[in-house]
Design an enzyme around this catalytic site. Structure first.
Site, PDB file in Angstrom:
ATOM      1  N   ARG A  50     -12.354  15.430   1.990  1.00 23.94           N
ATOM      2  CA  ARG A  50     -13.614  16.043   1.852  1.00 23.94           C
ATOM      3  C   ARG A  50     -14.814  15.846   2.829  1.00 23.94           C
ATOM      4  O   ARG A  50     -15.724  16.710   3.097  1.00 23.94           O
ATOM      5  CB  ARG A  50     -14.175  15.232   0.703  1.00 23.94           C
ATOM      6  N   ASP A  93     -11.451  19.682  -1.617  1.00 28.30           N
ATOM      7  CA  ASP A  93     -11.488  18.659  -2.539  1.00 28.30           C
ATOM      8  C   ASP A  93     -10.017  18.995  -3.219  1.00 28.30           C
ATOM      9  O   ASP A  93     -10.065  19.983  -3.914  1.00 28.30           O
ATOM     10  CB  ASP A  93     -12.837  18.747  -3.506  1.00 28.30           C
ATOM     11  N   VAL A  94      -9.489  17.894  -3.435  1.00 27.09           N
ATOM     12  CA  VAL A  94      -8.089  18.293  -3.995  1.00 27.09           C
ATOM     13  C   VAL A  94      -8.023  18.633  -5.362  1.00 27.09           C
ATOM     14  O   VAL A  94      -7.115  19.160  -6.074  1.00 27.09           O
ATOM     15  CB  VAL A  94      -7.013  16.950  -3.852  1.00 27.09           C
ATOM     16  N   LYS A 156       3.224   5.154  -1.621  1.00 27.42           N
ATOM     17  CA  LYS A 156       3.285   4.076  -2.476  1.00 27.42           C
ATOM     18  C   LYS A 156       1.950   3.937  -2.954  1.00 27.42           C
ATOM     19  O   LYS A 156       1.047   4.143  -2.231  1.00 27.42           O
ATOM     20  CB  LYS A 156       3.962   2.803  -2.117  1.00 27.42           C
ATOM     21  N   ASP A 185       9.087   4.424   0.628  1.00 22.85           N
ATOM     22  CA  ASP A 185       9.047   2.993   0.907  1.00 22.85           C
ATOM     23  C   ASP A 185       9.340   2.754   2.422  1.00 22.85           C
ATOM     24  O   ASP A 185      10.376   2.736   2.890  1.00 22.85           O
ATOM     25  CB  ASP A 185      10.172   2.267   0.080  1.00 22.85           C
ATOM     26  N   HIS A 186       8.133   2.442   3.169  1.00 23.79           N
ATOM     27  CA  HIS A 186       8.410   2.337   4.594  1.00 23.79           C
ATOM     28  C   HIS A 186       9.215   1.230   5.223  1.00 23.79           C
ATOM     29  O   HIS A 186       9.622   1.473   6.073  1.00 23.79           O
ATOM     30  CB  HIS A 186       6.813   2.417   5.184  1.00 23.79           C
ATOM     31  N   LYS A 190      12.452   0.949   8.664  1.00 28.86           N
ATOM     32  CA  LYS A 190      12.454  -0.022   9.834  1.00 28.86           C
ATOM     33  C   LYS A 190      13.847  -0.200  10.401  1.00 28.86           C
ATOM     34  O   LYS A 190      14.940  -0.253   9.529  1.00 28.86           O
ATOM     35  CB  LYS A 190      12.055  -1.242   9.215  1.00 28.86           C
ATOM     36  N   ASP A 243       2.877  -4.904  -5.764  1.00 25.54           N
ATOM     37  CA  ASP A 243       2.927  -4.426  -4.579  1.00 25.54           C
ATOM     38  C   ASP A 243       3.892  -4.785  -3.462  1.00 25.54           C
ATOM     39  O   ASP A 243       4.427  -3.906  -2.660  1.00 25.54           O
ATOM     40  CB  ASP A 243       1.550  -5.343  -3.969  1.00 25.54           C
ATOM     41  N   HIS A 248       9.573  -2.854  -2.069  1.00 26.32           N
ATOM     42  CA  HIS A 248      10.047  -3.425  -0.745  1.00 26.32           C
ATOM     43  C   HIS A 248      11.351  -4.520  -0.955  1.00 26.32           C
ATOM     44  O   HIS A 248      12.470  -4.474  -0.281  1.00 26.32           O
ATOM     45  CB  HIS A 248       9.272  -4.003   0.226  1.00 26.32           C
ATOM     46  N   LYS A 353       3.433 -15.000   8.980  1.00 25.30           N
ATOM     47  CA  LYS A 353       3.894 -13.666   8.870  1.00 25.30           C
ATOM     48  C   LYS A 353       5.355 -13.468   9.213  1.00 25.30           C
ATOM     49  O   LYS A 353       5.818 -13.777  10.464  1.00 25.30           O
ATOM     50  CB  LYS A 353       3.385 -12.700   9.527  1.00 25.30           C
TER      51      LYS A 353
HETATM   52  P1  NAP Z   1      -7.959   5.947   2.294  1.00 24.41           P
HETATM   53  O1  NAP Z   1      -8.367   5.326   3.513  1.00 24.41           O
HETATM   54  O2  NAP Z   1      -9.060   5.337   1.229  1.00 24.41           O
HETATM   55  O3  NAP Z   1      -8.219   7.349   2.637  1.00 24.41           O
HETATM   56  C1  NAP Z   1      -8.347   8.398   1.345  1.00 24.41           C
HETATM   57  C2  NAP Z   1      -7.837   9.490   1.680  1.00 24.41           C
HETATM   58  O4  NAP Z   1      -8.313  10.301   0.565  1.00 24.41           O
HETATM   59  C3  NAP Z   1      -9.393   9.927   2.621  1.00 24.41           C
HETATM   60  O5  NAP Z   1      -8.766  11.033   3.596  1.00 24.41           O
HETATM   61  C4  NAP Z   1     -10.158  10.884   1.810  1.00 24.41           C
HETATM   62  O6  NAP Z   1     -11.014  11.709   2.739  1.00 24.41           O
HETATM   63  C5  NAP Z   1      -9.357  11.343   0.750  1.00 24.41           C
HETATM   64  N1  NAP Z   1      -9.918  11.917  -0.522  1.00 24.41           N
HETATM   65  C6  NAP Z   1     -10.319  11.022  -1.465  1.00 24.41           C
HETATM   66  N2  NAP Z   1     -10.884  11.671  -2.499  1.00 24.41           N
HETATM   67  C7  NAP Z   1     -10.606  13.176  -2.103  1.00 24.41           C
HETATM   68  C8  NAP Z   1     -10.820  14.214  -2.945  1.00 24.41           C
HETATM   69  N3  NAP Z   1     -11.517  14.300  -4.030  1.00 24.41           N
HETATM   70  N4  NAP Z   1     -10.198  15.352  -2.226  1.00 24.41           N
HETATM   71  C9  NAP Z   1      -9.921  15.311  -0.833  1.00 24.41           C
HETATM   72  N5  NAP Z   1      -9.451  14.208  -0.201  1.00 24.41           N
HETATM   73  C10 NAP Z   1      -9.958  13.254  -0.851  1.00 24.41           C
HETATM   74  O7  NAP Z   1      -6.675   5.435   1.832  1.00 24.41           O
HETATM   75  P2  NAP Z   1      -5.203   5.195   2.829  1.00 24.41           P
HETATM   76  O8  NAP Z   1      -5.426   3.736   3.101  1.00 24.41           O
HETATM   77  O9  NAP Z   1      -5.092   6.026   3.593  1.00 24.41           O
HETATM   78  O10 NAP Z   1      -4.198   5.272   1.662  1.00 24.41           O
HETATM   79  C11 NAP Z   1      -3.758   6.360   1.233  1.00 24.41           C
HETATM   80  C12 NAP Z   1      -2.768   6.363   0.145  1.00 24.41           C
HETATM   81  O11 NAP Z   1      -1.430   5.840   1.000  1.00 24.41           O
HETATM   82  C13 NAP Z   1      -2.652   5.453  -0.943  1.00 24.41           C
HETATM   83  O12 NAP Z   1      -1.801   5.813  -2.098  1.00 24.41           O
HETATM   84  C14 NAP Z   1      -2.076   4.018  -0.491  1.00 24.41           C
HETATM   85  O13 NAP Z   1      -1.727   3.080  -1.441  1.00 24.41           O
HETATM   86  C15 NAP Z   1      -0.986   4.570   0.530  1.00 24.41           C
HETATM   87  N6  NAP Z   1      -0.634   3.544   1.308  1.00 24.41           N
HETATM   88  C16 NAP Z   1      -1.630   3.181   2.529  1.00 24.41           C
HETATM   89  C17 NAP Z   1      -1.307   2.343   3.401  1.00 24.41           C
HETATM   90  C18 NAP Z   1      -2.082   1.913   4.538  1.00 24.41           C
HETATM   91  O14 NAP Z   1      -1.798   1.349   5.368  1.00 24.41           O
HETATM   92  N7  NAP Z   1      -3.567   2.427   4.584  1.00 24.41           N
HETATM   93  C19 NAP Z   1       0.060   1.674   3.489  1.00 24.41           C
HETATM   94  C20 NAP Z   1       0.972   2.075   2.455  1.00 24.41           C
HETATM   95  C21 NAP Z   1       0.503   2.862   1.409  1.00 24.41           C
HETATM   96  P3  NAP Z   1     -12.459  11.958   2.744  1.00 24.41           P
HETATM   97  O15 NAP Z   1     -13.206  10.695   2.345  1.00 24.41           O
HETATM   98  O16 NAP Z   1     -12.807  12.689   3.646  1.00 24.41           O
HETATM   99  O17 NAP Z   1     -12.629  12.807   1.280  1.00 24.41           O
END
Ligand code: NAP
Length: 504
Positions: A50, A93-94, A156, A185-186, A190, A243, A248, A353
């Protein structure tokens, strides 16, 4: 820059392009694939979110992310000049159908420019609540009609429990064929995890020993030294079992326990993993009390720093019943594994870790050496270390040099760092390339995810219904609650930890 002729022209649409996952993992992985010549000549990355950004501002942002998080260090100007023009941004916006029309127009424009029909990969790096709306809108906008060319990657967590995982599978199946769905599942990307299959199925000497006749028990331990940080809001709805263990750790267990697949194709490998999950013993409420232990970290000290307890973390519920530690004893009821316990444990704010799989073999059936020779005797162990050390050790007994007969434990070590000079790719590099190549071997099939949920549901339900009376119950910098030690000690074993000096 080299390009890859085996990978078809590809467009990546990254939902959550402005998010943490893209910054830290996806963008650096795509950049490194480009750097190593794995990407085709015609590729495009369309980031969305967004946030109000134009293409240039998004490129600048990714440059900063890649400089900070890429395993290959800071970006060279010349390489960046080659990479940046492939990157675009589209504000969206999705939840809004009109956004998908704009994606369609972007994709069409690239098709015309390239003079070909590219593969389109929709990567859902957004909160799970958006998975259904994006999948539905993609289908409604006819953006995913061709199963040969369009794929959807789901991050995930896949579901919050069995019912929600089933519901998501059902919804995806309405719009996509299974061959289009890549559930990440990253851990499976690995290097050391992929090597478990190579090690087991490319070496004839292991198979005769790989069963209940020679193996006494198996441990899979994924420990973290950090707490939840500022993710307590999310973590409080999840916990260690959901989690980590549901995905994993159970996937690691499958790799250790699976039968040899007929060949290395996605469905064969995944069939054998599902067989393991289906053979695993189900828990009754009494079994949960016997075989599963939970913990939550208390305030304390880590490396000279005072650290808060879980309930004191930012955004945490001060009365939270969420576990930050879980240990479970599983059994796989089939001919190969009957009676062999598999102990799984994971937790936060622990002493170190490390992700380690230990396969402990049985004692020799008869000792010929005098008692004093075997004072330091240990069982043979095969120790597969996934991180931070990347190694496989076989612990054996050997004679200590000297005039008398004294036995000692020695390690035969295969260590990645010492063996190979090439740097291993990050898990996301492997997984993104596999997505482009249409190889689902390292991704979770729908039935696999459901089978794993089915297995943990009795534990989740039991823990949800019984508020823990002793949380917090382990101190920072420990190895978890005492009950986890008792769980394994009751069977005459103890948790194995790789000595710190193991890494040279
Ligand atoms: P995040 O930092 O909160 O990012 C969320 C993203 O969603 C942002 O780019 C945000 O963009 C976008 N977003 C939110 N509402 C939206 C809407 N209505 N329309 C369009 N875009 C929207 O989350 P994240 O940590 O990257 O995690 C994302 C996914 O990956 C989750 O399912 C999480 O469980 C998974 N995951 C993350 C990690 C990690 O290391 N971060 C690891 C494993 C899995 P704007 O703010 O610009 O709208």
């Amino acid at each position: 820059m080299n390009t890859n002729k085996n990978v078809p022209p590809t467009i990546f649409v990254i939902f959550g392009g402005t998010g943490d996952l893209n910054s830290r993992k996806l963008a650096p992985a795509l950049y490194n694939l480009f750097l190593d010549g794995w990407l085709p000549e015609q590729f495009a990355i369309i980031g969305t979110g967004r946030s109000e950004l134009n293409d240039d501002a998004f490129r600048e942002r990714l440059l900063g992310d890649i400089n900070e998080f890429s395993r290959t260090g800071k970006v060279k100007a010349k390489t960046w000049d080659g990479f940046a023009p492939h990157v675009y941004y589209q504000q969206a916006d999705v939840k809004t159908a009109a956004s998908y029309k704009e994606f369609g127009q972007r994709i069409k424009a690239l098709e015309q420019e390239w003079g070909t029909m590219p593969n389109v990969i929709y990567y859902l790096a957004v909160a799970p609540e958006f998975f259904p709306v994006i999948a539905t809108n993609l289908a409604k906008s006819d953006l995913a009609t061709d199963p040969e060319r369009t794929r959807i990657v789901i991050e995930k967590p896949f579901g919050h429990d069995l019912d929600t995982a089933r519901e998501l599978n059902r919804l995806l199946a309405q719009h996509f064929e299974e061959r289009q769905i890549y559930r990440i599942d990253h851990y499976l990307g690995k290097e050391t995890v992929q090597n478990i299959m190579a090690f087991r199925f490319a070496n004839a000497i292991l198979e005769p020993l790989w069963n209940r006749n020679y193996i006494e028990h198996v441990q899979i331990s994924v420990t973290e030294d950090i707490g939840v940080g500022d993710r307590a809001g999310y973590y409080d709805t999840s916990g260690a079992l959901r989690d980590m263990i549901q995905n994993h750790l159970l996937q690691l267990l499958c790799l250790v326990a699976m039968e040899p697949p007929v060949d290395f194709t996605a469905d064969e490998v995944r069939n054998r993993k599902v067989d393991v999950l289906r053979a695993m013993r189900r828990f009754s409420p009494d079994d949960v009390r016997e075989s599963a232990v939970r913990g939550q970290y208390a305030p304390g000290w880590m490396q000279g720093q005072e650290v808060p307890g879980y309930r004191e973390e930012k955004n945490a519920n001060p009365q939270s019943n969420t576990e930050t530690f879980a240990a479970v004893k599983f059994f796989v009821d089939n001919w190969r594994w009957q009676g062999v316990p598999f102990y799984l444990r994971t937790g936060k704010r622990l002493h170190r870790k490390a992700s380690v799989i230990t396969i402990q073999f049985k004692e020799p059936p008869h000792f010929i050496f005098p008692r004093e020779a075997t004072e330091n005797l240990r069982h043979n162990r095969l120790v597969i270390s996934i991180q931070p050390e990347e190694s496989i050790r076989l612990q054996m007994q050997a004679k200590r040099p000297g005039v008398d007969m004294l036995l000692n434990t020695v390690d035969m070590v295969f260590d990645y760092e010492g063996t190979y000079t090439v740097e291993a790719p990050e898990a996301y590099e492997t997984l993104l390339l596999d997505t482009m190549l249409g190889d689902q071997t390292l991704f979770m099939r729908g039935d696999q995810v459901e089978a794993a949920w089915e297995l943990v549901m009795p534990i989740l339900t039991s823990w949800q219904n019984r508020t823990s009376q002793n949380f917090p119950n382990y101190s920072a910098d420990s190895w978890g609650p005492e009950s986890a030690e008792a769980l394994i000690a009751r069977d005459g074993f103890h948790w194995f930890t790789l000595p710190l000096h193991a890494k040279k």
